[in-house]
Design an enzyme around this catalytic site. Structure first.
Site, PDB file in Angstrom:
ATOM      1  N   TYR A   1     128.608   3.725  70.305  1.00  0.00           N
ATOM      2  CA  TYR A   1     128.046   2.748  69.358  1.00  0.00           C
ATOM      3  C   TYR A   1     127.102   1.775  70.069  1.00  0.00           C
ATOM      4  CZ  TYR A   1     127.685  -0.107  65.191  1.00  0.00           C
ATOM      5  OH  TYR A   1     127.196  -0.778  64.093  1.00  0.00           O
TER       6      TYR A   1
ATOM      7  N   TYR B   1     132.554  -0.711  58.467  1.00  0.00           N
ATOM      8  CA  TYR B   1     132.324   0.638  57.947  1.00  0.00           C
ATOM      9  C   TYR B   1     133.617   1.080  57.273  1.00  0.00           C
ATOM     10  CZ  TYR B   1     128.306   1.054  61.190  1.00  0.00           C
ATOM     11  OH  TYR B   1     127.121   0.892  61.867  1.00  0.00           O
TER      12      TYR B   1
ATOM     13  N   PRO C   1     122.322   7.476  58.870  1.00  0.00           N
ATOM     14  CA  PRO C   1     122.349   6.103  59.389  1.00  0.00           C
ATOM     15  C   PRO C   1     123.725   5.600  59.825  1.00  0.00           C
ATOM     16  CG  PRO C   1     122.003   6.116  57.016  1.00  0.00           C
ATOM     17  CD  PRO C   1     121.931   7.529  57.455  1.00  0.00           C
TER      18      PRO C   1
ATOM     19  N   LYS D   1     121.750   4.851  64.759  1.00  0.00           N
ATOM     20  CA  LYS D   1     121.106   5.424  65.951  1.00  0.00           C
ATOM     21  C   LYS D   1     119.617   5.716  65.806  1.00  0.00           C
ATOM     22  CE  LYS D   1     124.482   5.424  68.733  1.00  0.00           C
ATOM     23  NZ  LYS D   1     124.520   3.960  68.806  1.00  0.00           N
TER      24      LYS D   1
ATOM     25  N   HIS E   1     126.661  -9.007  68.618  1.00  0.00           N
ATOM     26  CA  HIS E   1     127.988  -8.631  68.114  1.00  0.00           C
ATOM     27  C   HIS E   1     128.772  -7.923  69.218  1.00  0.00           C
ATOM     28  CE1 HIS E   1     127.337  -8.779  63.483  1.00  0.00           C
ATOM     29  NE2 HIS E   1     126.931  -9.872  64.096  1.00  0.00           N
TER      30      HIS E   1
HETATM   31  P1  RFL Z   1     108.887   5.474  61.078  1.00  0.00           P
HETATM   32  O1  RFL Z   1     109.491   4.119  61.071  1.00  0.00           O
HETATM   33  O2  RFL Z   1     109.126   6.350  59.911  1.00  0.00           O
HETATM   34  O3  RFL Z   1     107.321   5.267  61.294  1.00  0.00           O
HETATM   35  C1  RFL Z   1     106.403   6.335  61.148  1.00  0.00           C
HETATM   36  C2  RFL Z   1     105.049   5.750  60.762  1.00  0.00           C
HETATM   37  O4  RFL Z   1     104.097   6.804  60.691  1.00  0.00           O
HETATM   38  C3  RFL Z   1     103.306   6.645  59.541  1.00  0.00           C
HETATM   39  N1  RFL Z   1     102.758   7.970  59.168  1.00  0.00           N
HETATM   40  C4  RFL Z   1     101.476   8.341  59.347  1.00  0.00           C
HETATM   41  N2  RFL Z   1     100.437   7.707  59.871  1.00  0.00           N
HETATM   42  C5  RFL Z   1      99.263   8.380  59.917  1.00  0.00           C
HETATM   43  N3  RFL Z   1      99.088   9.663  59.459  1.00  0.00           N
HETATM   44  C6  RFL Z   1     100.119  10.343  58.941  1.00  0.00           C
HETATM   45  N4  RFL Z   1      99.966  11.600  58.498  1.00  0.00           N
HETATM   46  C7  RFL Z   1     101.395   9.682  58.877  1.00  0.00           C
HETATM   47  N5  RFL Z   1     102.613  10.049  58.411  1.00  0.00           N
HETATM   48  C8  RFL Z   1     103.419   9.005  58.597  1.00  0.00           C
HETATM   49  C9  RFL Z   1     104.249   6.052  58.517  1.00  0.00           C
HETATM   50  O5  RFL Z   1     103.556   5.370  57.486  1.00  0.00           O
HETATM   51  C10 RFL Z   1     105.073   5.109  59.396  1.00  0.00           C
HETATM   52  O6  RFL Z   1     104.501   3.817  59.455  1.00  0.00           O
HETATM   53  O7  RFL Z   1     109.326   6.308  62.364  1.00  0.00           O
HETATM   54  P2  RFL Z   1     109.722   5.841  63.857  1.00  0.00           P
HETATM   55  O8  RFL Z   1     108.696   4.887  64.391  1.00  0.00           O
HETATM   56  O9  RFL Z   1     110.052   7.076  64.585  1.00  0.00           O
HETATM   57  O10 RFL Z   1     111.038   4.945  63.678  1.00  0.00           O
HETATM   58  C11 RFL Z   1     112.253   5.526  63.260  1.00  0.00           C
HETATM   59  C12 RFL Z   1     113.069   4.511  62.456  1.00  0.00           C
HETATM   60  O11 RFL Z   1     112.258   3.943  61.448  1.00  0.00           O
HETATM   61  C13 RFL Z   1     114.319   5.150  61.838  1.00  0.00           C
HETATM   62  O12 RFL Z   1     114.922   6.042  62.751  1.00  0.00           O
HETATM   63  C14 RFL Z   1     115.379   4.088  61.457  1.00  0.00           C
HETATM   64  O13 RFL Z   1     114.907   3.249  60.436  1.00  0.00           O
HETATM   65  C15 RFL Z   1     116.678   4.772  61.012  1.00  0.00           C
HETATM   66  N6  RFL Z   1     117.688   3.813  60.548  1.00  0.00           N
HETATM   67  C16 RFL Z   1     118.461   3.095  61.457  1.00  0.00           C
HETATM   68  N7  RFL Z   1     118.249   3.216  62.780  1.00  0.00           N
HETATM   69  C17 RFL Z   1     118.953   2.467  63.670  1.00  0.00           C
HETATM   70  O14 RFL Z   1     118.755   2.600  64.885  1.00  0.00           O
HETATM   71  N8  RFL Z   1     119.898   1.531  63.262  1.00  0.00           N
HETATM   72  C18 RFL Z   1     120.164   1.354  61.938  1.00  0.00           C
HETATM   73  O15 RFL Z   1     120.969   0.474  61.624  1.00  0.00           O
HETATM   74  C19 RFL Z   1     119.456   2.161  60.976  1.00  0.00           C
HETATM   75  N9  RFL Z   1     119.678   2.009  59.668  1.00  0.00           N
HETATM   76  C20 RFL Z   1     117.915   3.634  59.177  1.00  0.00           C
HETATM   77  C21 RFL Z   1     118.927   2.717  58.773  1.00  0.00           C
HETATM   78  C22 RFL Z   1     117.150   4.302  58.225  1.00  0.00           C
HETATM   79  C23 RFL Z   1     117.389   4.094  56.884  1.00  0.00           C
HETATM   80  N10 RFL Z   1     116.550   4.789  55.982  1.00  0.00           N
HETATM   81  C24 RFL Z   1     115.908   4.169  54.881  1.00  0.00           C
HETATM   82  C25 RFL Z   1     116.090   6.116  56.294  1.00  0.00           C
HETATM   83  C26 RFL Z   1     119.189   2.514  57.445  1.00  0.00           C
HETATM   84  C27 RFL Z   1     118.446   3.209  56.489  1.00  0.00           C
HETATM   85  C28 RFL Z   1     118.800   2.981  55.045  1.00  0.00           C
HETATM   86  C1  PHB Z   2     121.786  -1.936  58.410  1.00  0.00           C
HETATM   87  O1  PHB Z   2     122.062  -3.137  58.615  1.00  0.00           O
HETATM   88  O2  PHB Z   2     120.838  -1.606  57.701  1.00  0.00           O
HETATM   89  C2  PHB Z   2     122.615  -0.883  59.018  1.00  0.00           C
HETATM   90  C3  PHB Z   2     123.599  -1.238  59.937  1.00  0.00           C
HETATM   91  C4  PHB Z   2     124.390  -0.257  60.503  1.00  0.00           C
HETATM   92  C5  PHB Z   2     124.198   1.058  60.157  1.00  0.00           C
HETATM   93  C6  PHB Z   2     123.207   1.417  59.261  1.00  0.00           C
HETATM   94  C7  PHB Z   2     122.417   0.444  58.683  1.00  0.00           C
HETATM   95  O3  PHB Z   2     124.994   2.007  60.710  1.00  0.00           O
END
Ligand code: RFL
Ligand code: PHB
Length: 390
Positions: A385, A201, A293, A297, A72
């Site tokens: 971004y 957004y 989110p 980032k 994009h």
């Molecule tokens: P994770 O993905 O939470 O993975 C951590 C892992 O550790 C395990 N764990 C354990 N294992 C052993 N012993 C324990 N005591 C443990 N405790 C936990 C867990 O089961 C898991 O498998 O962390 P990590 O690797 O640091 O990754 C971070 C990302 O997952 C997170 O920052 C993103 O998903 C945030 N996020 C977004 N980030 C972006 O860069 N772009 C996006 O568009 C974006 N959209 C989002 C998001 C997060 C969202 N939610 C649900 C919070 C959209 C949403 C809705």
């Molecule tokens: C997503 O596609 O899940 C998404 C995209 C952009 C954001 C957050 C989540 O800023």
């Protein structure tokens, strides 16, 4: 049993660290609390910065991303029905973002790890980290009812916000900073072609909305909801009706109600723990920091941490120098705080805050108008971004 590095968590941070270290000949063990299937079923991020893409290339896991990911070169903001397209490429000298789900990144990394025969223990219970203030830490865990202990040189806590890593640091050694926002996002995933080519957004009097996607046939949508909202109380019809109300007219009329594959509520939080190292223990990704989110980032910050941590560890084993490890926390946090600022700003500009006054609403509108009319302001948003350089 002894390993060079024990990694806790097989999310994107832990898997990417394991992959980069593995390719450099460093021996790692990943301990994951959940099952492989559960880790792969979590629907989360969708937008990758160019630096994250470059790191995945370096890790040798970007082939499918380049084949299936969507590049994009723009993103849209909307305010009360007014639209503003940020031409990311023109504003940043050619950069853009890649739309490729976190689930897919995780799958590619897991498959690469399995193909290389590097060990992961899933369903590792009661993980306990010991002796992190020494050069001989160890990690104990229970699997199939059996307690095991692994000695190592370093522990990388990549175990997310609710993990054990951050809580293993002695009381008083960490300083934390936090902001909890008074709303959440209700997200819906559906097999339907996206109604727009780029992400949108939107700030609307009824609340924030986001149009995103995973592929040319799969869409991901979000609406701002009160914190106490339960996804079960929202039928697909109710979700789409609300989403339509918050979008500029031309987009709303193209949006069809299609069955959801997944629907969930995520709270919004900003959080940073400092420093990101204590002795032999390193924190990376959500274990050390959370962003709302809105700026996309979270996953990208996890990748940034892994960039600094992997290069520090590789330097340690290859050159016998701890300079990179000693600077890890400072370098990672420098980037973390900039992303915290951007995510907080995007969240503040685009959401409706309960109990807010008319002045605060005019400030949001003024921010939008400023970005719409001043090129340097638009360039500032675009540069953040697509991601600041490592
Ligand atoms: P994770 O993905 O939470 O993975 C951590 C892992 O550790 C395990 N764990 C354990 N294992 C052993 N012993 C324990 N005591 C443990 N405790 C936990 C867990 O089961 C898991 O498998 O962390 P990590 O690797 O640091 O990754 C971070 C990302 O997952 C997170 O920052 C993103 O998903 C945030 N996020 C977004 N980030 C972006 O860069 N772009 C996006 O568009 C974006 N959209 C989002 C998001 C997060 C969202 N939610 C649900 C919070 C959209 C949403 C809705
Ligand atoms: C997503 O596609 O899940 C998404 C995209 C952009 C954001 C957050 C989540 O800023």
């Amino acid at each position: 049993m002894r390993r060079q590095v024990v990694i806790i968590g097989s999310g994107p941070a832990g898997l990417l660290l394991g992959q980069l270290l593995g390719r450099a000949g460093i021996d790692t063990l990943i301990l994951e609390r959940s099952t492989r299937e559960h880790v792969l079923s979590r629907i989360r991020a969708g937008v990758l910065e160019r630096g994250t893409v470059a790191l995945l290339e370096k890790a040798g896991v970007a082939e499918r991303l380049h084949r299936e990911g969507l590049v994009h070169s723009g993103v849209e903001l909307a305010f009360d029905g007014d639209r503003l397209r940020l031409d990311l490429a023109a504003l940043t000298g050619g950069a853009g973002v890649s739309v490729y789900g976190q689930t897919e990144v995780t799958r590619d990394l897991m498959e690469a790890r399995e193909a290389a025969g590097r060990p992961t223990v899933f369903e590792a219970g009661d993980v306990e980290i010991r002796d992190i203030e020494t050069a001989c830490p160890s990690v104990s865990f229970t699997v199939h009812g059996e307690r095991r202990t692994v000695a190592c040189d370093f522990v990388a806590a990549c175990d997310g916000f609710h993990g054990i890593g951050r809580r293993s640091v002695p009381e008083g050694a960490l300083r934390t900073f936090e902001r909890v926002y008074p709303f959440g996002w209700l997200g819906l995933l559906t097999d339907a072609p996206p109604v727009t080519d780029e992400l949108v957004y939107a700030n609307h009097p009824r609340g924030f909305a986001l149009l995103s996607m995973r592929s040319p046939t799969r869409s991901r949508y979000y609406v701002q909801v009160p914190l106490e909202t339960r996804a079960e109380d929202w039928s697909d019809e109710r979700f789409f009706d609300e989403l339509r109300l918050r979008l500029p007219a031309g987009m709303a009329s193209r949006l069809r109600t299609t069955p959801s594959i997944e629907k969930s509520v995520a709270p919004l939080r900003s959080f940073v723990a400092e420093p990101m190292r204590f002795g032999s223990l390193f924190l990376a990704g959500d274990a050390a920091h959370i962003v709302p989110p809105t700026g996309a980032k979270g996953l990208n910050l996890a990748a940034g941490d892994v960039h600094y941590l992997s290069s520090g560890l590789i330097e340690h084993y290859r050159e016998g120098s701890d300079a990179g490890l000693d600077r890890y926390s400072e370098r990672a946090l420098g980037r973390v705080w900039k992303a915290e600022r951007f995510s907080w700003w995007m969240t503040s500009m685009l959401h409706r805050f309960p109990g807010t006054d008319a002045f605060a609403e005019r400030m949001q509108r003024a921010e939008f108008d400023h970005v719409a009319s001043v090129r340097s302001a638009a360039a500032n948003v675009a540069e953040n971004y697509v991601g600041l350089p490592f």
